[in-house]
Design an enzyme around this catalytic site. Structure first.
Site, PDB file in Angstrom:
ATOM      1  N   GLY A 145       0.819  -1.222   0.000  1.00 17.40           N
ATOM      2  CA  GLY A 145       0.000   0.000   0.000  1.00 17.40           C
ATOM      3  C   GLY A 145       0.845   1.260   0.000  1.00 17.40           C
ATOM      4  O   GLY A 145       0.569   2.223  -0.717  1.00 17.40           O
ATOM      5  N   CYS A 146       1.896   1.249   0.792  1.00 19.15           N
ATOM      6  CA  CYS A 146       2.763   2.429   0.902  1.00 19.15           C
ATOM      7  C   CYS A 146       3.531   2.667  -0.388  1.00 19.15           C
ATOM      8  O   CYS A 146       3.779   3.807  -0.770  1.00 19.15           O
ATOM      9  CB  CYS A 146       3.715   2.267   2.090  1.00 19.15           C
ATOM     10  SG  CYS A 146       2.808   2.156   3.645  1.00 19.15           S
TER      11      CYS A 146
END
Length: 156
Positions: free
Chosen positions: A46-47
């Site tokens: 996600g990051c």
């Protein structure tokens, strides 16, 4: 527990070490708009999606005069590795004691597999040139983030 930060409030001051041997601070950004985005951990799916989206939008954000700073509780070595791996030009700041995260209310209780723990909420704060919070995004969806920021930055 601090009072929740709201749009229109004065942005909390900060000074942190960041990727590329930089230091980022609210004092250095005085009179300029900026985006602080808080992310849980460098080099996680996600990051990475979020950071790469922001990196792609940097030219447009730059045209709008917007500085972008990513903030995570990671130490600088993993942050540097993450920045190099994905060619992230914008500063990624290290907030290991989550002082800035606490000031912005992003160090929160989370739960995974029924276990409660403290962690970083994926949130972003658009700060206007006046030093006030112009827009807040909580529980950001990584893939949509850059487009939302660009839209809001145009309105500054």
């Amino acid at each position: 527990m601090m009072a929740e930060l709201v749009e229109g409030a004065k942005a909390p001051a900060f000074k942190l070490a960041a990727s590329g041997g930089r230091e980022v601070s609210s004092a250095a950004l005085k009179g300029k708009p900026y985006l602080l985005y808080f992310y849980p951990k460098a080099d996680t799916p996600g990051c990475t999606t979020q950071a790469c989206g922001v990196q792609e939008a940097l030219p447009q954000l730059g045209k709008l005069g917007l500085t972008v700073i990513g903030v995570s509780p990671d130490a600088l070595p993993p942050i540097e590795k993450f920045a190099k791996k994905y060619g992230l030009d914008f500063p990624l700041a290290s907030d290991p004691e989550h002082k800035l995260a606490d000031a912005y209310g992003t160090w929160v209780e989370k739960s995974m597999y029924g276990r409660q723990y403290m962690g970083m909420e994926r949130s972003s704060f658009l700060i206007g040139a006046d030093g006030k919070v112009a827009k807040i995004w909580r529980k950001v969806k990584p893939a949509e983030h850059a487009a939302q920021v660009l839209e809001a930055a145009k309105a500054l």
